[in-house]
Structure formats: C-alpha cells, structure tokens
Design an enzyme around this catalytic site. Sequence first.
Site, PDB file in Angstrom:
ATOM      1  N   THR A   1      25.802  63.777  46.563  1.00  0.00           N
ATOM      2  CA  THR A   1      26.866  63.333  47.373  1.00  0.00           C
ATOM      3  C   THR A   1      27.912  64.124  47.619  1.00  0.00           C
ATOM      4  O   THR A   1      27.610  65.036  46.171  1.00  0.00           O
ATOM      5  CB  THR A   1      26.803  61.455  47.452  1.00  0.00           C
ATOM      6  OG1 THR A   1      28.581  61.948  48.442  1.00  0.00           O
ATOM      7  CG2 THR A   1      27.795  61.240  45.832  1.00  0.00           C
ATOM      8  N   ASP A   2      28.524  65.170  48.312  1.00  0.00           N
ATOM      9  CA  ASP A   2      29.526  65.510  48.451  1.00  0.00           C
ATOM     10  C   ASP A   2      30.233  65.569  47.826  1.00  0.00           C
ATOM     11  O   ASP A   2      31.500  66.001  47.525  1.00  0.00           O
ATOM     12  CB  ASP A   2      29.908  66.407  50.097  1.00  0.00           C
ATOM     13  CG  ASP A   2      30.136  64.956  50.799  1.00  0.00           C
ATOM     14  OD1 ASP A   2      30.017  63.351  50.481  1.00  0.00           O
ATOM     15  OD2 ASP A   2      30.565  65.526  51.922  1.00  0.00           O
ATOM     16  N   GLU A   3      30.386  64.054  47.323  1.00  0.00           N
ATOM     17  CA  GLU A   3      31.561  63.220  47.173  1.00  0.00           C
ATOM     18  C   GLU A   3      32.129  63.030  45.545  1.00  0.00           C
ATOM     19  O   GLU A   3      32.871  63.253  45.193  1.00  0.00           O
ATOM     20  CB  GLU A   3      31.864  61.350  47.301  1.00  0.00           C
ATOM     21  CG  GLU A   3      31.865  61.529  48.481  1.00  0.00           C
ATOM     22  CD  GLU A   3      32.508  59.776  48.901  1.00  0.00           C
ATOM     23  OE1 GLU A   3      32.700  58.516  47.971  1.00  0.00           O
ATOM     24  OE2 GLU A   3      31.323  59.231  49.402  1.00  0.00           O
TER      25      GLU A   3
ATOM     26  N   LYS B   1      28.452  59.491  40.024  1.00  0.00           N
ATOM     27  CA  LYS B   1      27.077  60.406  40.742  1.00  0.00           C
ATOM     28  C   LYS B   1      28.124  62.133  40.152  1.00  0.00           C
ATOM     29  O   LYS B   1      25.551  62.554  40.003  1.00  0.00           O
ATOM     30  CB  LYS B   1      27.264  60.420  42.473  1.00  0.00           C
ATOM     31  CG  LYS B   1      27.309  59.511  43.197  1.00  0.00           C
ATOM     32  CD  LYS B   1      25.896  58.651  42.623  1.00  0.00           C
ATOM     33  CE  LYS B   1      24.603  59.501  44.063  1.00  0.00           C
ATOM     34  NZ  LYS B   1      22.987  59.214  44.138  1.00  0.00           N
TER      35      LYS B   1
ATOM     36  N   TYR C   1      32.824  55.387  41.474  1.00  0.00           N
ATOM     37  CA  TYR C   1      31.224  56.037  42.662  1.00  0.00           C
ATOM     38  C   TYR C   1      31.108  57.297  42.334  1.00  0.00           C
ATOM     39  O   TYR C   1      29.651  58.085  41.494  1.00  0.00           O
ATOM     40  CB  TYR C   1      31.469  55.180  44.073  1.00  0.00           C
ATOM     41  CG  TYR C   1      29.777  56.082  44.308  1.00  0.00           C
ATOM     42  CD1 TYR C   1      28.822  55.644  44.245  1.00  0.00           C
ATOM     43  CD2 TYR C   1      30.300  57.276  45.554  1.00  0.00           C
ATOM     44  CE1 TYR C   1      27.831  56.559  45.251  1.00  0.00           C
ATOM     45  CE2 TYR C   1      29.471  57.890  46.208  1.00  0.00           C
ATOM     46  CZ  TYR C   1      28.430  57.042  46.274  1.00  0.00           C
ATOM     47  OH  TYR C   1      27.572  58.213  47.108  1.00  0.00           O
TER      48      TYR C   1
ATOM     49  N   THR D   1      23.642  52.199  36.154  1.00  0.00           N
ATOM     50  CA  THR D   1      22.143  52.828  37.552  1.00  0.00           C
ATOM     51  C   THR D   1      22.647  54.659  38.173  1.00  0.00           C
ATOM     52  O   THR D   1      21.421  55.123  37.612  1.00  0.00           O
ATOM     53  CB  THR D   1      22.133  52.380  38.499  1.00  0.00           C
ATOM     54  OG1 THR D   1      21.940  50.443  38.357  1.00  0.00           O
ATOM     55  CG2 THR D   1      21.659  52.804  39.792  1.00  0.00           C
TER      56      THR D   1
HETATM   57  N1  LIG Z   1      25.104  56.958  52.113  1.00  0.00           N
HETATM   58  C1  LIG Z   1      25.802  57.909  52.613  1.00  0.00           C
HETATM   59  O1  LIG Z   1      26.524  58.099  53.163  1.00  0.00           O
HETATM   60  C2  LIG Z   1      24.934  59.290  51.508  1.00  0.00           C
HETATM   61  C3  LIG Z   1      25.329  60.286  51.306  1.00  0.00           C
HETATM   62  C4  LIG Z   1      25.360  61.020  49.801  1.00  0.00           C
HETATM   63  C5  LIG Z   1      24.545  60.889  49.200  1.00  0.00           C
HETATM   64  N2  LIG Z   1      24.675  59.706  49.844  1.00  0.00           N
HETATM   65  C6  LIG Z   1      23.336  59.109  47.971  1.00  0.00           C
HETATM   66  O2  LIG Z   1      21.790  58.574  48.654  1.00  0.00           O
HETATM   67  C7  LIG Z   1      21.170  57.945  47.752  1.00  0.00           C
HETATM   68  C8  LIG Z   1      20.993  56.603  48.994  1.00  0.00           C
HETATM   69  O3  LIG Z   1      22.075  55.574  49.495  1.00  0.00           O
HETATM   70  P1  LIG Z   1      21.932  54.915  50.862  1.00  0.00           P
HETATM   71  O4  LIG Z   1      23.435  55.129  51.590  1.00  0.00           O
HETATM   72  O5  LIG Z   1      20.701  54.567  50.870  1.00  0.00           O
HETATM   73  O6  LIG Z   1      22.126  53.308  49.441  1.00  0.00           O
HETATM   74  P2  LIG Z   1      22.058  52.045  49.402  1.00  0.00           P
HETATM   75  O7  LIG Z   1      22.842  50.879  48.334  1.00  0.00           O
HETATM   76  O8  LIG Z   1      21.749  51.641  50.469  1.00  0.00           O
HETATM   77  O9  LIG Z   1      20.662  51.982  48.611  1.00  0.00           O
HETATM   78  C9  LIG Z   1      20.527  52.051  47.459  1.00  0.00           C
HETATM   79  C10 LIG Z   1      19.040  51.278  46.943  1.00  0.00           C
HETATM   80  O10 LIG Z   1      18.852  51.445  45.499  1.00  0.00           O
HETATM   81  C11 LIG Z   1      18.677  50.270  44.879  1.00  0.00           C
HETATM   82  N3  LIG Z   1      18.951  50.054  43.709  1.00  0.00           N
HETATM   83  C12 LIG Z   1      20.498  50.136  43.130  1.00  0.00           C
HETATM   84  N4  LIG Z   1      20.281  50.050  41.953  1.00  0.00           N
HETATM   85  C13 LIG Z   1      18.925  50.324  41.401  1.00  0.00           C
HETATM   86  C14 LIG Z   1      18.062  50.069  40.467  1.00  0.00           C
HETATM   87  N5  LIG Z   1      18.999  50.114  38.879  1.00  0.00           N
HETATM   88  N6  LIG Z   1      17.123  50.249  40.112  1.00  0.00           N
HETATM   89  C15 LIG Z   1      16.333  51.157  40.879  1.00  0.00           C
HETATM   90  N7  LIG Z   1      16.780  50.825  42.067  1.00  0.00           N
HETATM   91  C16 LIG Z   1      18.061  50.953  42.321  1.00  0.00           C
HETATM   92  C17 LIG Z   1      18.772  49.885  45.862  1.00  0.00           C
HETATM   93  O11 LIG Z   1      18.329  48.227  45.389  1.00  0.00           O
HETATM   94  C18 LIG Z   1      19.250  49.616  46.975  1.00  0.00           C
HETATM   95  O12 LIG Z   1      17.882  49.520  47.609  1.00  0.00           O
HETATM   96  C19 LIG Z   1      22.768  57.686  46.767  1.00  0.00           C
HETATM   97  O13 LIG Z   1      21.811  57.974  45.766  1.00  0.00           O
HETATM   98  C20 LIG Z   1      23.886  57.856  47.664  1.00  0.00           C
HETATM   99  O14 LIG Z   1      24.570  58.561  46.403  1.00  0.00           O
HETATM  100  C21 LIG Z   1      24.480  58.395  50.101  1.00  0.00           C
END
Ligand SMILES: NC(=O)c1ccc[n+]([C@@H]2O[C@H](COP(=O)([O-])OP(=O)(O)OC[C@H]3O[C@@H](n4cnc5c(N)ncnc54)[C@H](O)[C@@H]3O)[C@@H](O)[C@H]2O)c1
Length: 325
Positions: free
Chosen positions: A127-129, A155, A151, A102
Amino acid sequence: MRILVSGGAGFIGSHYVRCLLSGAYAGYEDAHVTVLDKLTYAGNLANLRPVDGNTRLTFVRGDITDAALLDELVPGHDVMVNFAAETHVDRSIAGAGDFVVTNVQGTQRLLQAALEHDVRTVVQVSTDEVYGSIDDGSWTEAEPLLPNSPYSAAKAGADLLCRAYHRTHGLDVRVTRCSNNYGPYQYPEKVIPLFVTNLIDGRPVPLYGDGRNVREWLHVDDHCRGIQLVLDKGSGGEIYNIGGGVELTNLELTERLLDALGAGWEMVERVPDRLGHDLRYSVDSSKIRSIGYTPLVDFDKGLDEVVRWYRDHEDWWRGLRATTS
Ligand SMILES: NC(=O)c1ccc[n+]([C@@H]2O[C@H](COP(=O)([O-])OP(=O)(O)OC[C@H]3O[C@@H](n4cnc5c(N)ncnc54)[C@H](O)[C@@H]3O)[C@@H](O)[C@H]2O)c1
C-alpha cells in the site's frame, strides 16, 4: 500455470480471482487458481460466488501463518500473489496484534514457503500508506518508509521482508504499492461502502476531523490490472507504485457521495479525527507506466457504478452491516 492467491476472498483479492477466471488476463486463460483465505470477518465466500463451480478454482480455508499448511499447499504452484492482510486502519489503532501476526509474520511464512518450494515469482500487494504522509508532490518507489499507523507499519515490515528475501536468497518477489481502492464487494466498514450503505438506509455518515485529508482513489479493476502487469512484465526485487486515480479531499468525496445518493450535508456527522490521521497520500506511477500501465476506469463513472452495485446488492452487505454497526 498454477497460481496461489492468498487473501483471495477479500475485496481486492476476489476481484483479481474473478478476473483471472473470467479470462481477463491474456496468457492466464488456463491458469489454475488456488485461493488460500482464513475467512476473517473481512473474507467472504460470497465474493467468489460468481466463479463458484469453476473447475480451475480450488478454495482452501487456512491461515498464511500456518507453516505446515503452506508446506502442503505451496508445492506445485508457479506463482503466489499475496493479498492476505488485516487492512482496516481503525482496527489497527484499537489493537495492533493481529496486524503484526498476519501482515508481518504471515508474509514471512509465505516467502519462506515460496523459497523452499521453488515458486517462480511472488507478488506482494502492499500500500502507499507505507510512505507516511506527503503535503505536496508524489512519492517515487525510492522514498523511505515512514508509516504512521500500526496497519501501515505492519505492511512496511512485510515490504522489508520481501526486500530481504530477494537480497539474501534471490527470491523473485515484487512489491506493489497502490493508493486507495474503490469498487464492488468492499467491506462496508471502509469509507465509500460505509457512506453509501448508510445513506441508502437514511442514516448519517461519520466524517473525520475537518475532512481535509486527501486520498487518491483508484478503481479495484485498475489496481488488479496493475498487479497482473507487474507479474507479467515486472522484475524480481522491484517495487511498483500503482496510482493514477483521482485525488480528493474527504470533503469532496463526501459531496460526491451525497449527490449520488440524493442526500444533503445534514446527513454528515462530524466525528473526532482518527489518531495519527495521515493528511495526504500520493504516488508517482511513472515506473509502472513505463512497463505499460494505464488506469482505465473514469472515476465519476466508476463511482456511479459502485453506488448502483450497493443499491442492487443489499443481500451482500446487509448481513455484514449487522455485524459491524
Ligand atoms: N483496500 C485498499 O484500498 C488497498 C489499497 C492498497 C493496498 N491494499 C492491500 O491490498 C490487500 C487486500 O486488501 P483488501 O482491501 O482486499 O482487504 P480485505 O480486508 O477486504 O481482505 C483481506 C483478506 O485477507 C484474508 N486474511 C486475513 N488474514 C488472513 C490470514 N492470516 N491468512 C489468510 N487469509 C487472511 C481475509 O479473510 C480477507 O479475505 C491488502 O494486503 C491491503 O494491504 C488495499
């Protein structure tokens, strides 16, 4: 204006969609939003219930790795914002396959579809990671990528593909790298909702290792405003860190959550540290600040509101908890 929001049924993506459709972003009040989401365990249509029935919203259940679907769906969209990803570090340690498919291949398919179907701008939510771990100081966008978990490695792969599609094909793709988010509708496997929902139920909370790992916490609303700003005022091929939240050790975060829920340290269960656990993340946000970004949500107030939200929305999380615990 037509915007394709992939991963728009997850925690952050759904916040962005709810903001877009409620008119929170100037200039986008008439934008039509297509949400493309696979609805994995982390995707949830209930996250979009507040905007259900909005005539500017179209929901499509599908996978960002499905090139044929993208060829049908992407034409006519002006902008793509990609939130879709596998996001839970612990799951990536247990098995990294879906993360690569994905996060890396899915992003490549989106970029290719954007290129072929003349999407004006793509924003890739990263992400900052991807920077790894930093003992002191903060990363600028010029830092090398040194991801430590499957992960963050996946990314980082996506970030590099964005760079390549810009350099090779001239695609206008902008990458945001944000710190840890908190807010409503976050899946209860992530630390804040996990701790809050456990404590509401009088169950212990698992604290990794010595609890000295440091994270920078930003409210999801500030993150989404940062993404929107990058879409409006950013430039193609550029990367923007989004931070400016509050740095806390996991011990300090635990203390705040125990206080907020009226619980004591006897509710904390020490568990062995996560493999490869990064000690500290910290981003330098000067670049995005130079185009007008300022985080607005006070952490203490934001955290109290989030705790209240989980108290008031047991119907949202109980079913999800039943499938994760
Ligand atoms: N949560 C955090 O603290 C954070 C911080 C920085 C960046 N991010 C980034 O922000 C983005 C969203 O994070 P989140 O916490 O909302 O994640 P989440 O896991 O809550 O949501 C991910 C969404 O992507 C969908 N998804 C997964 N695989 C898929 C695919 N193959 N095709 C279509 N949809 C798909 C899932 O169904 C879900 O709705 C991510 O890319 C993550 O790397 C998150």
